[in-house]
Structure formats: structure tokens, C-alpha cells
Design an enzyme around this catalytic site. Sequence first.
Site, PDB file in Angstrom:
ATOM      1  CE  LYS A 144      -3.938   1.771   2.621  1.00 29.76           C
ATOM      2  NZ  LYS A 144      -4.994   1.456   3.622  1.00 29.76           N
TER       3      LYS A 144
ATOM      4  CB  SER B 206      -7.894   3.420   2.507  1.00 30.22           C
ATOM      5  OG  SER B 206      -7.469   2.817   3.490  1.00 30.22           O
TER       6      SER B 206
ATOM      7  CB  SER C 134      -8.669   0.392   5.527  1.00 30.69           C
ATOM      8  OG  SER C 134      -8.924   1.581   5.577  1.00 30.69           O
TER       9      SER C 134
END
Length: 731
Positions: free
Chosen positions: A334, A408, A432
Amino acid sequence: MSLAKDAPRELSIEAKPYAFTFPLEHTALLVIDMQRDFLLENGFGEIQGGNLEAVQASIAPTKKLLEACRKAGLSIVHTREGHQPDLSDCPSSKLIRQAAAPNNTQHKLVIGEKGELGRLLTRGEYGHDIVDDLKPLPGEVIIDKPGKGSFWNTAILHKLKARAITHIIVSGVTTECCFATSIREANDRGFECCGIVEATAGFNDACFKQITLDMIHWSQGLFGFIASLQPLLDVLAPLAGSRTATDTPPQTPPGFDGDLTLPALQKAYRNGLSPVTVIEALYNKIESYHKIDPAVWIYLESRDNVMHAAKALATKYPDKGALPPLFGIPFSVKDSIDIAGLPTTTACPPLAHVPSTSAVVYDKVIAEGALLIGKTNLDQLATGLTGCRSPYGIPHSVYHKDYISGGSSSGNAVSVGAGLVSFSLATDTAGSGRVPPGFNGVVGYKPTRGTISFRGVTPACLSLDCIALTTRTVADARSLWQLLEEYDPLDEYAKPPLTFERHINSIGPQSTSFKFGVPPPEALSLCSFPARRMFNETIAKLQKLGGVLTPFDWSPFKKAGQLLYDGTFVSERLASLPDDFLDKNRSVMHPVIVDLMDAVVARQSSAVQAYRDLQAKALYTRQAEEVFAYAAKGIDVLVVPTAPTHWKIEEVLADPIRKNSHLGEFTHCGNVLDLCGVAVPAGMYPVAELSGDKEDGGELPFSVTFLSGSRLDAEMLEIARRFEESVKAAS
């Protein structure tokens, strides 16, 4: 609490007091203290008057046992007795009792003093390490213990539970001391143990070995079982080679079959597959998938760079039987996680920076041989559960272009779900690390916060943030967790090493039963029709697995979830940014993020309100602890839909804030209450069932999340794995 597997491969050998039956996937070999200090001349054992003949004779049988267990794929644990160099962990009684005995003539040196193999029983010294014939392989567990037993003041119970171990085959020295003590300690914690006669010995076998072994199995197996080596070798022999390299490598290296799970790649690499072959195939797939969804990556490593890294790995590790656990395993990160020399954007260009050091979690997987493919897209500032808040584009579910990927950690889940990597390093604050995997048919695991270092990650809400792991299976998530979990004293929110673990149930009805709770009907009424239908099916599956549906108090979970965004905790999302950041950069930020931040500022929350929310958080956390209590009234896991529904991208764009909030109904409480959680695929349903339009084709994944109390990850993961297996068996 069950850690047993449904219908495991069970083996049985003749033993005393009766046959020892053990499930292969849940059995470990424990090799105790086969150290130079105990086995070689001039080591601690000989200096203290020990006869080396018997202990040295146990090396060869132990080597046979170790090799057989490795070939059969058993987990391997080695122990080493010894102390910190400053002897701060050495009790005075252990240090001086024998030397202080009247008329002592043999104990002339004590622990910590200099011998020919280095300081005696001192960590880091030559004599402290394991003899060359029994040298641990990469990925095998090494436990440094300060006592005679393996379980006192060590992480061995945690390590065994993390691997879902219920049965232990025990070997090592000395029989009358560390061997017997460790079996008794393991017995107290619920393990089924079997000592192997030829693979253990002591310094005075004539007096003590047989008596010690008899004491273990007397009274119908009071402490465990005792067996001879050959019957065990015989039952393990047919399994040889199942997880090891072939003796003669194939003339033509095997091809890549596309299976990216960790065990499949590990086996293929041991059998001669080159990581170069895997990377070549993956980059072809990545290029093709870019035409389907161009919004997965923020940064993609070049094919040439990864090919070079793959070739370097193959050169560094020529021995196929001694590869690190993540050798050649492709992964993504990420883009809020630092990698030295690469920009960290958090999908917010004004906040982009190029770090000089990498995040701890990244360095760990690289050290184990993993191959970075790239950095993935995310909701800006890691704020959102939709995947629709990034200037780098909107990824969609791998199952349908019209439906959201979730956020996210949007790109993380898509990269795994599309088969572009084996795993992804993500984060989780409000869900997330769970919602995106749920929308892409993969596993999303949020360990207990503070057990994997968060250092080197751009925070969203630092006191609640944690690393999350996106994988294809629960087993892969558990394997990664074992490699990454470690106390980081430089992480201010890190949890210290665990000092107490619950016992396990290795046999009998308790080994397959567990208690679970589900949200009340009024909470589940928020779910779409297919989500509600499939959640009912999940409950039925869990009951068939031995789950007992148990009532509990839902209110702390509901109130904690509301506290996250309705209270002052949302203000922490601004605390990590410069004071003037919003005013200076609002024109280049995502408009939904600007709206959210403006709303936070407009609240003008006071310190008094913040303290009230902190007090409420403490209250709800304590109430949740009672739900998962180590008592008859406690449940083992709380099972919830990962998300109440699956929105279309156009639905979220039309109503971005309310649609996002709806998705967090069952996730927002997780970090507020310091829970662990794992989202697991629970089947597929027709798109038409969700949309109401009979003309809509295709299917979407449904996911459920298992939640449990702080530091109960091992128990939760095993129940989740059993459920995962039942879903696969039914499909």
C-alpha cells in the site's frame, strides 16, 4: 477453544501406554537443547561432570528424526538453553546452587564464566548454538529459553498456537532435565506429547533415562506418550518429499502453474522452479490486467528490475532445501508504507515524500526473500472504505467493473484478487484491511494492533492504525503473521511480548467445538438481501463445524463503532498533518476528503469531549473483554458480515459520505476495541440478486469477518481457516 482441523490426515504409531495418534498438519517436532555446550567436549555439560557418551549417541537418531519430519512437512521448533550476556535472566539459585554444594569437586565453572567454547550457557557464544548436524533451516522456529523447561519465559506457546499445533513429538537433551520438564509444561497447556526414546539422552542414562521415560507414560499416560524411533520413521516415510526438494533435480525446470499461494510456490521452488519464470508470467498478466483496470498501481516496478532481483535471489540461495520462507514470493505494498528511495504518496501528491529508510514490515518480508512488484492505489490519506477517493483512479472489484473495490486498501485487494501478487501489505484503521478483501474474494487479516510494527507508515489515525495482510488464504495470512509479528521498542504503540496464553484443547469433543456470537437482528437489518441470506448460511455452516451460537452483549461493539466517526477520534486524522495543510492544499486534494476534513474542523471538538470519548472507549473495551472472557460465559469469536452490501461505483460517487459510512457498520469497532479480525470469502451470489435487475449478469463475492479479543489471533485464525475449508469443500 479448538485448534484442531476437520478430518485431518491422522497417523498412528505404537507407543506407551497406548498408540499415539496425531494429525499431521497440527503436529510439530520439538528438538530440545542440542547445543554444543551440552554435546561437545569442554562444553557446559562435561564441565559440570556429565558423561558425553550417551548424549553424543543421540545426535544421529535425532538427525534421522529431524530429516523425516522435515520431509513430511511438520513444523520444526528448536530450543537453546542459555542466558542474556548480563545474566539478568538467570536466577541466583541456578547460578550457584550446585557450585556451592559442600564437598563439591566437579562444578568448578558456573554459567557465564569463560570456557573453551565461550562463556558457558550464554547467548551469542559458540557453545550456545546448535551442533552443525542439526542446524535449523530457514523458517524453523528457534526458542532461546532461560530455564530448563521450554515454556518458562519464552514465546513457544504463542509460536505453537500461531501454527495451530496441538500435538508435539519431543526429542533432545537431557532426558531427566529439559526433555522431561518441557513435556510436563506442554501437558499443562493442553498439548499431546510423545517423546522418542532413541532421540533423547542424559548425562547419567544408567540411573535416570528409563525411570524418567516411565514416569511420563505411567498411570495411563499422565504426562504423555513414549515411542521408539523406527515406527515413527515408518509412518512418515510415505510422506517424504511432499515439501522438500527432490534428490535429483529435473533436467527441465518445472513450469509455473499459476498457483500463487505460499505453500504452492514454496514447493515449486524447492522442486526447481525459477523465480524468473514466475516473474515473467506475472508481468505478462499485469500488463493484460492493466487494460481491464488501470487504477491498481501508483508505482509499478519495471519488469527488468524485478527480473534482476529474481536472478539475484536464485544466486544467493543455491540450496533448494534451505530457502527462506518467502523466497521468490511476489507482493505489493500500500502506498502509505515507506520503501527507501521510492515516493510514498498516500494518494495525496502534496504529501508525497521519498523516505531514506523503509518501513519495518517491508524490510522483514524482503529479508525473507520476497519480491516487490509495486505500490498500490488507496483512498487518499487512507481515509475511506470505498476505493473511490484517489487521484490515481478508481479501481473496481475483480468480479465486476461496475462495483467498488472497497478502500482504503483498494489496490492491495485487487492486486491479490486478480492474481497479480501472492500477498499485499496493507493497513487498517476503520476496516480498510477487511472491506476491500471482502469485495475481491480474498482474505484480509487485521492482527491485534501493536503486534506488527507500524513504524515507517504514514498514519491515518495513529492510536488506532495497524498493519493488515491481504492474502489468498487464511493459512497464508497466518504464515505471514508468524514472520512479521515482533515487539518493536521504537514503535510507541507496540504491545510488549505476551506473558500469558490460553490453553488449547487438542483432543476430545472440545477440540472441534467453539462458541460464536452474531449481531442482533436490528443490526443485520442493514444488510442487503443477498448479504442477509448468505450470512444465515454462514451461521448454519459454523454450527455444522461444531460452533455453538451463543448470546452476548452487542452494545459495546455498536457504541464503539459509532465513537470512531461520531466522536472526537476522527480529529486524530488531522493530528498527523501540518496545521496549515488543509488550507494550503485543498485545491489539489480529493473533494470528498476536503469535505470530510472541513467537517472535522467545523466540529471544534474540545479537550473535554476528547477525554469523555477516551473514557467511553476504555469502558467499551472492558465490556468487550468480558464478551471474549476466558470463562464459561465468553465466546470465542464474533462473526459479522464484512460489509452490509456491495455498492456500485456510480452509487458511491452520487452519495460518497453516507454510502461509505454504511460500509463500516461491522468494521468500525475493530481497532477502537483492540480486537483482531479476519475477513474470509463465504461464497458467491448473483449480481441480479443484489441489483434487482434480472438482466444483470455475473456474480459477486460475499465475505464474513471473524473478530476476537486482543491477542487471541491464533484461536480466531484457526476457526476462520476451518470455515474457509468448509466453504471450499461446498463449492
